[in-house]
Design an enzyme around this catalytic site. Structure first.
Site, PDB file in Angstrom:
ATOM      1  N   ASP A 130       0.780  -1.178  -0.071  1.00  0.00           N
ATOM      2  CA  ASP A 130       0.012   0.189  -0.140  1.00  0.00           C
ATOM      3  C   ASP A 130       0.822   1.172  -0.104  1.00  0.00           C
ATOM      4  O   ASP A 130       1.961   1.025   0.654  1.00  0.00           O
ATOM      5  CB  ASP A 130      -1.003  -0.125   1.258  1.00  0.00           C
ATOM      6  CG  ASP A 130      -2.170   0.945   1.028  1.00  0.00           C
ATOM      7  OD1 ASP A 130      -3.030   0.977   1.789  1.00  0.00           O
ATOM      8  OD2 ASP A 130      -2.119   1.723  -0.083  1.00  0.00           O
TER       9      ASP A 130
HETATM   10  C1  GLC Z   1      -3.848   4.588  -0.399  1.00  0.00           C
HETATM   11  C2  GLC Z   1      -5.034   3.384   0.383  1.00  0.00           C
HETATM   12  C3  GLC Z   1      -5.200   2.423  -0.624  1.00  0.00           C
HETATM   13  C4  GLC Z   1      -5.012   2.878  -2.223  1.00  0.00           C
HETATM   14  C5  GLC Z   1      -3.682   3.446  -2.425  1.00  0.00           C
HETATM   15  C6  GLC Z   1      -3.433   3.699  -3.941  1.00  0.00           C
HETATM   16  O1  GLC Z   1      -3.079   4.815   0.705  1.00  0.00           O
HETATM   17  O2  GLC Z   1      -4.448   2.998   1.397  1.00  0.00           O
HETATM   18  O3  GLC Z   1      -6.357   1.783  -0.195  1.00  0.00           O
HETATM   19  O4  GLC Z   1      -5.538   1.815  -3.101  1.00  0.00           O
HETATM   20  O5  GLC Z   1      -3.197   4.158  -1.579  1.00  0.00           O
HETATM   21  O6  GLC Z   1      -4.437   4.797  -3.914  1.00  0.00           O
END
Ligand code: GLC
Length: 740
Positions: free
Chosen positions: A281
């Site tokens: 993430d």
């Molecule tokens: C964010 C979120 C995740 C998302 C990713 C890309 O921090 O935690 O759910 O898919 O980054 O945007």
């Protein structure tokens, strides 16, 4: 001529041989040609530059250069047939011309947005949920997107955590079923079809159990609880063939999920035999440094690759550290080959090596830019997600010929806010979105008057608009209040310690109530809120979440009875923050409260009633459903028999409507204590007024299994309560004995 002929034959054989090769063989062949840097490049993902969904780090010029050198495997937040084509052309300049994957958070719709996910869960309608993701995938893929970072399948019992809005609530069974419906919708006929996108089960794992409901906070629980409550939606997703996983920011019992070998290697890639890939993430690999789990980028990269993280979103440590770690022998090249191989496999499955531009298609994008049928679906889905919490004296539905209606509150004329959090708002959306005011106006008779007063802001102490709102209410025959939390007050990094109405909204409501006019309250939110005064004093209350592009029409369809509300709460609503966590499937304890007000040496608060304000599975209809003739196929069973359950549900009211019939069990005694209730089935059934339907459920020993203290997953014989009803607190119960 002969030479040409032979050349043609050989090249045809060559192509034919290549085409006949399996994807595994093509991946192995490609890997054998790649340098170490090119392999690591496939494990790198950067965000586009237009907007970021995390602490932005991308340096656009450098990123574009790295793409040309084959050092980037994927981009996120790049969309549109033109934009994706431009980025793909850069990748085609690299030595091996390996195409990019384009990822995006398509969380509850894309061009057409649908209710925030917790609102969708309130529909308990798996077909609608699957269909919404099918539409989302069709629209997103038409915009060149290959991969959505959804479904979010985090079970969550704490409404202070802002990300409950993108999940399916507190129950593992419901959350698992909804997660599977979403994956089916996204991946459709299979990867490679032009209207399918890769799905992504996230956030692996237990992100919803952050201590205190504070986003990114620590998670600490027994492995038994982890397996019993939080892992099942992920295991089911893996078994269903979800294309990818995304890990989570939190640690689990002291080890950041990003480097958690037990969940990512032992379980996911080990006993679950998962063949997709895991993306970090946003920056979670690099965040192991502030976690205090890695002293620098090198250690973070090493622990992440050992821990089973295949792709590094935005933290940059893989590109800068992994080649060094491999060359010095700290990291085995096999781990890099495995990770890069998993990623390349998906690119082959998506057909990107055959045609890197196949999803970047101006014509398809135009067809999906404002699809009328998708909006019509969104309107129906919005109505089905609304939960009717109270309707005293059947004040609802309203007649369309009410002479004067006043809409009062800060959300009445909102447009883009109806998207809710996690929607990629487009510049033209202010015109495309149906506000609450417009939706009501669209359905009120033309001779009726619709007044509007904002009354207050969402979150400040300004009372200067109260007087105008009160005057407006006094001119009306009925007042519709629209209160709640702003669309960006739920979502990522939106934890709230106070989940009541913010600002002076409740004071405004009290002033309007003093006018004596009949008041209907609509609550817009991405999470359960606390609104005890309203619950006790306002005759009609409906939870309208944030419903997306057609929000105003969805709401008006319910207000005027075009649609009969059928939503049921996917999370318990607490009476106070002090009651959190409160959830239906709790343990009984050795001193269970006998009723809602029992305080006598029992597990209760001395200053609060014991039940939640509104329970899991609760929601009213304009009609009345009566349950009768609950019949079990047997009161005592042995071994692998099947228990058949039937119940008759009668619509005794004045409206046709849908009812969500819920099946719960209770395992009365176990080698570990068991919840007082467990959802094991539900059916959403349409019943015409005056008619009834017999609804059937089946249970087998498989449905009775649980994890014991040794993590053995099995069932035990004994006594069980079988419950059927309209909410977790309103059930009929029959007891059985099941001998193993
Ligand atoms: C964010 C979120 C995740 C998302 C990713 C890309 O921090 O935690 O759910 O898919 O980054 O945007």
């Amino acid at each position: 001529m002969k030479r040409v002929y032979f050349l043609l034959v050989f090249s045809a054989i060559g192509m034919n041989t290549y085409a006949q090769k399996t994807i595994d063989q093509k991946v192995t062949e490609l890997l054998s040609k790649m340098t170490l840097e090119e392999k690591v490049g496939q494990m790198v993902q950067y965000s586009g530059f237009e907007y970021a969904t995390g602490p932005q780090q991308s340096n656009s010029a450098a990123v574009l250069e790295e793409i040309k050198k084959g050092k980037v495997g994927s981009m996120l937040n790049v969309a549109g047939s033109g934009e994706t084509k431009a980025f793909q052309k850069l990748a085609m300049q690299s030595r091996l011309k390996i195409p990019l994957l384009f990822g995006q958070d398509v969380i509850h719709g894309y061009r057409t947005t649908f209710p925030v996910n917790l609102g969708q869960a309130a529909s308990w309608d798996l077909d609608m949920i699957e269909k919404s993701e099918r539409i989302a995938a069709t629209e997103a893929s038409a915009y060149g997107i290959h991969w959505t970072f959804a479904p979010m399948v985090d079970i969550a019992r704490d409404p202070r955590w802002g990300r409950v809005m993108e999940g399916s609530g507190e129950d593992t069974y419901l959350g698992t079923k909804i997660g599977l419906a979403r994956i089916k919708g996204f991946q459709g006929k299979g990867l490679g079809s032009l209207d399918a996108v890769m799905a992504c089960a996230k956030h692996f794992a237990a992100y919803g159990a952050a201590v205190g409901g504070r986003d990114y906070n620590a998670v600490d629980m027994s492995l038994r609880q982890l397996h019993e409550t939080y892992l099942p939606p992920f295991k089911a997703a893996a078994e269903a063939g979800v294309a990818t996983f995304m890990n989570s920011f939190n640690d689990i019992n002291g080890i950041p999920a990003t480097a958690h070998q037990y969940i990512q290697r032992n379980l996911l890639k080990g006993s679950w035999n998962y063949k997709g890939f895991v993306v970090s993430d946003w920056g979670s690999i690099g965040e192991m440094i502030p976690h205090g789990y890695a002293k620098d980028g090198g250690e973070a990269a090493e622990k992440a690759i050992l821990g089973g993280s295949d792709m590094d979103m935005e933290s940059r440590v893989y590109m800068t550290e992994l080649p060094k770690l491999v060359k010095e022998g700290t990291v085995d090249i096999k781990l890099v080959d495995d990770a890069a191989g998993r990623i390349l496999t998906k690119k082959f499955e998506m057909g990107l090596f055959d045609d890197p531009y196949r999803f970047s298609n101006e014509k398809r994008q135009k067809e999906q830019t404002d699809n009328k049928k998708n909006r019509e679906f969104g309107r129906e889905f919005g109505s089905k997600s609304i939960v009717l919490l109270k309707n005293q004296q059947h004040i609802l539905p309203l007649s369309k010929s009410v002479k004067t209606v006043a809409l009062i509150g800060p959300f009445g004329k909102e447009t883009v806010a109806n998207h809710g959090f996690w929607s990629i708002a487009f510049k033209d959306d202010t015109q495309r979105i149906v506000s609450q005011f417009d939706g009501i106006r669209n359905q009120l008779d033309k001779n009726s008057t619709l007044l509007y007063a904002k009354g207050c802001n969402v979150d400040d102490q300004d009372r200067s608009m109260f007087a105008e709102a009160v005057e407006t209410a006094k001119k009306a025959d009925v007042v519709i209040m629209t209160l709640g939390e702003g669309h960006a007050m739920s979502g990522e990094a939106k934890s709230r310690s106070n989940i009541g109405f913010s600002g002076v909204q409740e004071d405004l409501l009290k002033e309007i109530a003093k006018t004596g006019k009949p008041v209907i309250l609509m609550i817009n939110a991405g999470r359960p809120l606390i609104f005890n005064w309203a619950s006790d004093h306002i005759p009609a209350i409906m939870y309208t979440w944030w419903l997306g592009t057609e929000a105003g029409n969805s709401i008006a369809d319910i207000l005027f009875g075009t649609m009969n509300p059928s939503g049921k709460l996917p999370m318990s609503f607490p009476r106070t923050e002090g009651q959190i966590p409160v959830y239906y499937n709790h343990y009984n304890t050795g001193r269970p409260a006998k009723n809602n007000t029992d305080r006598n040496y029992v597990s209760a608060y001395i200053d609060l009633d014991n039940d939640p304000k509104y329970p899991f599975g609760y929601g009213l209809s304009y009609t009345d459903f009566q349950y009768s003739d609950m019949v079990l196929s047997s009161a005592s069973l042995t071994g692998n028999e099947t228990l058949n359950i039937s119940v008759t549900v009668s619509n005794t009211g004045k409206y046709d409507g849908e009812e969500v019939i819920q099946l719960y069990i209770r395992d009365l005694f176990g080698k570990v204590v068991r919840p007082v209730k467990e959802l094991k089935g539900f059916q959403k059934v349409f019943i015409k007024k005056g008619e009834n339907k017999q609804v059937h459920f089946r249970l087998t020993p498989e449905d009775l299994k649980f994890f014991d203290d040794t993590l053995n997953f099995d069932w035990e014989g004994g006594e069980f309560d079988i419950m059927v009803g309209t909410s977790s607190q309103n059930v009929q119960t029959k007891r059985i004995n099941w001998v193993k």
